[in-house]
Structures are given as C-alpha cells and as structure tokens.
Scaffold this motif. Sequence first.
Motif, PDB file in Angstrom:
ATOM      1  N   SER A 264       0.179   5.883  -7.184  1.00 14.40           N
ATOM      2  CA  SER A 264      -0.362   7.209  -7.458  1.00 14.40           C
ATOM      3  C   SER A 264      -1.518   7.549  -6.524  1.00 14.40           C
ATOM      4  N   ASP A 265      -1.977   6.575  -5.772  1.00 13.30           N
ATOM      5  CA  ASP A 265      -3.182   6.764  -4.988  1.00 13.30           C
ATOM      6  C   ASP A 265      -2.804   6.798  -3.517  1.00 13.30           C
ATOM      7  N   ARG A 266      -3.088   7.914  -2.853  1.00 11.43           N
ATOM      8  CA  ARG A 266      -2.509   8.140  -1.536  1.00 11.43           C
ATOM      9  C   ARG A 266      -2.864   7.075  -0.487  1.00 11.43           C
ATOM     10  N   PRO A 267      -4.143   6.704  -0.275  1.00 13.95           N
ATOM     11  CA  PRO A 267      -4.404   5.698   0.768  1.00 13.95           C
ATOM     12  C   PRO A 267      -3.746   4.366   0.445  1.00 13.95           C
ATOM     13  N   LEU A 268      -3.677   4.005  -0.825  1.00 14.12           N
ATOM     14  CA  LEU A 268      -3.018   2.746  -1.172  1.00 14.12           C
ATOM     15  C   LEU A 268      -1.520   2.859  -0.932  1.00 14.12           C
ATOM     16  N   ARG A 269      -0.934   4.000  -1.313  1.00 11.15           N
ATOM     17  CA  ARG A 269       0.516   4.168  -1.167  1.00 11.15           C
ATOM     18  C   ARG A 269       0.912   4.264   0.309  1.00 11.15           C
ATOM     19  N   ASP A 270       0.198   5.103   1.060  1.00  7.70           N
ATOM     20  CA  ASP A 270       0.618   5.366   2.436  1.00  7.70           C
ATOM     21  C   ASP A 270       0.158   4.297   3.424  1.00  7.70           C
ATOM     22  N   LEU A 271      -1.059   3.790   3.213  1.00 14.18           N
ATOM     23  CA  LEU A 271      -1.622   2.850   4.181  1.00 14.18           C
ATOM     24  C   LEU A 271      -1.462   1.401   3.750  1.00 14.18           C
ATOM     25  N   ALA A 272      -1.823   1.098   2.510  1.00 16.92           N
ATOM     26  CA  ALA A 272      -1.918  -0.304   2.093  1.00 16.92           C
ATOM     27  C   ALA A 272      -0.575  -0.884   1.661  1.00 16.92           C
ATOM     28  N   LEU A 273       0.162  -0.157   0.846  1.00 14.04           N
ATOM     29  CA  LEU A 273       1.396  -0.710   0.268  1.00 14.04           C
ATOM     30  C   LEU A 273       2.351  -1.297   1.320  1.00 14.04           C
ATOM     31  N   PRO A 274       2.569  -0.600   2.459  1.00 19.58           N
ATOM     32  CA  PRO A 274       3.499  -1.165   3.457  1.00 19.58           C
ATOM     33  C   PRO A 274       2.995  -2.451   4.107  1.00 19.58           C
ATOM     34  N   THR A 275       1.739  -2.861   3.860  1.00 14.71           N
ATOM     35  CA  THR A 275       1.200  -4.057   4.522  1.00 14.71           C
ATOM     36  C   THR A 275       1.259  -5.290   3.630  1.00 14.71           C
ATOM     37  N   ALA A 336     -19.026  11.529  -3.520  1.00 14.59           N
ATOM     38  CA  ALA A 336     -18.898  12.311  -4.755  1.00 14.59           C
ATOM     39  C   ALA A 336     -17.562  12.072  -5.453  1.00 14.59           C
ATOM     40  N   THR A 337     -16.526  11.756  -4.657  1.00 12.22           N
ATOM     41  CA  THR A 337     -15.173  11.688  -5.224  1.00 12.22           C
ATOM     42  C   THR A 337     -14.473  10.351  -5.022  1.00 12.22           C
ATOM     43  N   GLY A 338     -14.973   9.510  -4.121  1.00 13.08           N
ATOM     44  CA  GLY A 338     -14.277   8.270  -3.782  1.00 13.08           C
ATOM     45  C   GLY A 338     -13.101   8.494  -2.851  1.00 13.08           C
ATOM     46  N   GLU A 339     -12.979   9.708  -2.312  1.00 16.57           N
ATOM     47  CA  GLU A 339     -11.852  10.021  -1.428  1.00 16.57           C
ATOM     48  C   GLU A 339     -11.940   9.196  -0.138  1.00 16.57           C
ATOM     49  N   TYR A 340     -10.814   8.550   0.227  1.00 14.31           N
ATOM     50  CA  TYR A 340     -10.745   7.722   1.430  1.00 14.31           C
ATOM     51  C   TYR A 340     -10.978   8.570   2.683  1.00 14.31           C
TER      52      TYR A 340
END
Length: 729
Positions: A264-275, A336-340
């Motif tokens: 559900s979390d974009r940086p984890l899904r797009d960047l981290a998950l494939p690694t 403020a948001t924790g946005e990557y």
Amino acid sequence: MDDSSAQQPTDHAPPINTSGGRRTSARDPAMRPFMLGPLLVTMAIAGALAGHWATGHAAPAAPVTGTSSTEWRRHGYDAAETRFSPLSAINTGNVAHLGPAWHFRFDRPRGVEATPIMVDGTLYVSGPWGVVYALDARNGRPKWKHDPQVPAGKGIHACCDVVNRGVAVDNGRVFVATIDGRLQALDSRSGRLLWSTRSFDPARPYTITGAPRVVRDLVVIGNAGAEYGVRGFVSAYDAATGDLRWRFYTVPGNPADGPDSAVSDRPLRDLALPTWRGEWWRYGGGGTVWDAMAWDPDLDLLYFGVGNGSPHDRDVRSPGGGDNLFLSSIVAVRPATGEYVWHYQTTPGDSWDYTATQHMILTDLEIGGRSRKVLMQAPKNGFFYVLDRATGELLSADKYVPVNWASHVDLASGRPVENEGARYPTGKPFLVQPSQLGGHNWQPMAWSPLTGLVYIPAQENTGFMMKEPGFRFERDRWNTGVLNPPMPPDPAVLKQARDSMRGHLLAWDPVRRTAVWRTPHASSWNGGVLATAGNLVFQGVGGGGLAAFDARDGRRLWQSDTWLDIVGGPISYELDGQQYIAAAAGFGSSIHLTSSALLPRTGAPVPGGLFVWKLGGKAAMPHASERPTLPPPPDHGSDADVGRGAMLYARYCMQCHGAGAMAGGGMPDLRHSPYLADAALFSRPLLEGILAARGMPDFRDTLRPEDTEAIRAYVVRMAHVMSGEAGTR
Ligand code: CA
C-alpha cells in the motif's frame, strides 16, 4: 588499571595505514594552510562569532531553528547535528586548567550513552532504563526525576545494554523514549507525565535506545532489534498529544498481508519490493532506525539512517540476492507527512551488520568550485560519504579506516565494488574489516567550521564471519545466521580478532577526502565527540575519562583523572559568564557491558552519573574499588559437550555475557561466577528465574538441564583456556 592516562602519545600523527585516504600529518606540506598560526585561527573564530566565515573551504551550517550559543538545546546541538559549540572561553591556551565543577550520581547501574540537554539553566539527562533526571546546571542539585518503570525482563531484547541516548526538550516538554517502546512527554518544570504512547508491542523484541527529535510540532522516534528478527520503522507523533501522525516502514512486509503492508506504500512497493527475494518477511527483514536523524528546515527534509538486515546473512534473508532496500540507507522524507523524497544505500544487500544509523552532519562545503549543501556520514562499513542533501547525489565516498569487504565505491553508479569471498559462501569463513562493530559506531562525531574538519570516533577491527551451520530461525530470539566467534572456540582466533581492535580520534577533511590527523587511544571503544570554538575536541577515552585535543593537530591537551567511562556525546554551555563542559558516564553500553579491559574491577556494578568541568574546578570525584575474582571449578566437560555448549552460549548468552564467556564492566563475568560451582546451582537462574529481578531472563521454555550443563562445561573450559584474559566482545 587506567592504561589510557598512562599513555600520552607524543607523536600526534601515528603510523596508521589506511588503504583509503593518504596518511598526513601536521608536518605534511599539504597541511600548511592549517599551520599559518594563530592569526588565521583568530580570524576564523572572530568570523564565526560574527556570523561571517572567512576560511577557505569551510562554510557555515544552514541557519537552524532554535539554537543558542550558551545552551545545548538539541541532541546534536542544532538541527544540522554539528555538535559544534561556539563557546571559546575554554580554549587550547587554558584547557589544562579544566577541573571538576560538580557531579551527580545516578541511582541505577548499567550503561550510559546520553547526550545531555541544557535549557534555561537546567540539565536534562537520561540514565540506564530511560530514567530522566533534571538538574540545576550551576551545581547539579536535582530538580526532579522520572522513572518509566521498565520491567527488568525487557533487558533480554537489548542487544547492547539498556541504554538511552538522550531526551529532547521543546516548548516546556521533555520527551523520552523507553527501552520497552513508550514515547513519553514530561512537564519540563515538574517532571509530571503529560502523555505516554506505545510505539510497539513490548512482547516483541523491539527496543528503543535512541533520542527522540522534535521537528516543528512533531516528535520523531525509531527503534532497534534487527539482531532478533523485526521489521524496522520510524514514527512521528504529535508533540502536544502523543497521537501518531505518520509511520515509515523501512522494509516491505508480506505482500499478501493486505492494505497495511508494503504494497500500500508507494516507495516500498515501487522501489523496495523488487529488491527482495524469498520470504524475507518471516524474518522481519531488519532495517531498524535506531539512532541518527538530522533536519534541514530550509529544504524541508528530515533525514534518518537505516540499520542492518535481519538475519545478517543475506543468503538466509533474501536467497537469490537483491539490494534489500532500505537496509543500510540514508532516507530523506518530508517531516510533516513522512513522504519519501530520496534515499542513498551505503551497503546494498548488507551481509555484515553494516548499519547506516551512524551520526549524520549537515553543512555547506565548497566542492569543485560550487557551494554544496551536503550530508556527511561515516557508517559502520568504513567509507566516509558526502552526499548532496537536496537530491541524495553521491559526491564522494572514501575509506576512513582499513576496509576489505569492498575495494572502493564507484562514484558513477554510487555502488561499492565488493571483494571476492566477502559474502562468506557456505563453509568458508571470512575475516572482514571492519567487523560488526564498525569503523565508527553510534558515538557521535562533530564538525568544526573553524578547521573544516570532521572529528570521528574511529575504530579499526576485524570480525570473523561464517554461516551458522543448520541455521534455524527462532522467533523473537537472537537470529543473525552468522557464527562469531567461530566454532569450535579457538583462543588463537579470538586473540587475533581482539588484538586487531584499536581506536583513534580521526580528523577528516571532507573536501580533500583525506585524513588530516589521527590520535590513537589505548582502548578500541571510545566516546562521542564535541568540537568547540576554543579549537578543542572533547572525547571520552575508553574507560579513562574525558580528554581534550587540539582541533588543528590532534595533540592531547588535557585528560580528567578519573575512572569514568564516557561513551555518549559531551556538551558545552555557559551560565553566569562561566563555560562548562558536561558528559554523562556509566559502566555498560555495548562493548563495555562485557569488557573489563580498561574498567575498574569493582565488587558490584557501578552507577554512573553526570560529570561537569570548568576552568579552575576543584570538586571531588568518586573512585572505584577493586574486585576480587573467584577461581573456576576443574575443567570437567568432554569436547563434544563444550562444543554444544559453545553453540548454545553464542545464541542465548553472548550478547550480554560477552564473546568467549569473557565479560566485565556492567555484567557478571561468568568465568568467575559463584553459580559455576555445580550443575544444579548453575541451572537455577536459567531454568527457575531466580535472578529475574536483576534483569536475568529465564530460559525454561527453551533450554533443558542437559543444555545448561553443556553451557556450564563451555564456560568452565573458557575460564581455564582464557584465564587472566580481560573480556571483550
Ligand atoms: Ca546491528
């Protein structure tokens, strides 16, 4: 006993070879710009105090919210975490006259790693177990104390003692995070609890040892536990209410777990998950954010450092490889948001416990004719990194201590070039440099805009890495997948690793990318660093008290004459026109929890405290007594029993009682324990929990009587094989 005070180095440019930066000394022609004498230094100080910076490549840190030259308001002095005090009444000319002003003793023993905070004439410092003390900064008189009452059994989850690196103070509130995961806000005048919130389930092997940071109206805190099998994250809470505002997971969870997972979390899904490969979520994955953060209000970026993988061996964690983002990375988010926003990974696919949680400093440097806003870090892996902190672009990465896991970092790709065998393929041990202790650990470094140098509590060490044969994951237990020290116990290998351990204070030029000087210490494990406008660098030296060095050439100018073990960051403040130096001290903390090499041999664990110095100070300081040692019983175990005991010891006992059963300082050295005398007695703390109130966990659901007897056989063997050897890890 106090080796460090006996060894006054006369040569401040010792013959330490690094495979990276060229060794230099103050006599080196390249160093001449620093040797122009007092004129340049005086100009630089005057410039600094006037807010103008005349020195060549040194530029000031960005303006920071809420600093005061006479106070120490934030963990790292300012939001940029420079740990540079502009006070200069204590300086190279008079530091020899520094003496004790006062001290305050904590009421509980164990390790102390705190950086104190000084605001409005009050010092706020945390001791072991997250107990907070508020003291009058003039004389040490206690104003209030807050004990969060952490259950003693929680200590089993602390890899490196029940330490606390400090509190945050802002707007009439004091924030402390406890070892069992509570973030608490206290009234700064009374110590009254304003709110308390749980950051994790205390039954899981998470802990918090780090200092919270206040970022505008939020309090940010991470956690620890990556040796035990957890999934790291960092959280931000409303400073007024304690409500959770955002949480950033550093590694993906099980993609099948639904909307709260990584997917559900974009940086984890797009960047981290494939690694990642395999079923890493079964092991937690690691990536705990257990120490460093920094904040740039102008760029509106919060930076945090991410820890090692769990288990350590990537072949277990993520079979088939992968970078395993965001392990061992520096991550920038919107506070403020924790946005990557960006990340830089120092050790892709970590297999060596190479955290990037080490202290980060923000400043401006002139590089290649351009002024760059940079972030600097010397993580465990032995390379000193300079990044553009607006974009995460790698500007340089150079070895600051001996390194053999990688030959260099390729600046074009930003990736290290690994050496053959460094990932210890099955059955093949690898002697890795740096060891899991790192070329630099959590002890904070400092930056002086006057000299343009970063002062690093550097360490040289070698660690033995080998896959644990038949590794089996045990939920919520020590789970590294790595054997260290090797099996069977070999005194020669233990001695080799121990003898490789050395510590020094390193002055690093981040523009010229080289060491400028190194001053050796007697101990390998030393304290955090403070730099001041008096051209001084203060550092705790391996159980030998506090020392002061000339920031320009590393000469040792002063050392306190006490047994103090100072590993946290010293601070400086001014009250009524008087400059003070303050540092928290205490026996325990990671290596010293189990090391007696340079510590007083005491009859009982020694509580630490807060110690303060001023020019001409003459207050009395406490001294410790000698400890008698008990001879071990006869060596009775078969080699097979001793071997099995060594395996069990490494998994269940080592992180507290020391590698090779050699401990000391803040923990009982089992080789001299009265419980060693017979099998029934030895099993009672392990199987009946008779020492639970002291923090010794019981293992009745894990170990059987034949297991505890095998452990005893191993400890007795070590008591004979390594008799007379001081403990270390
Ligand atoms: Ca670790």
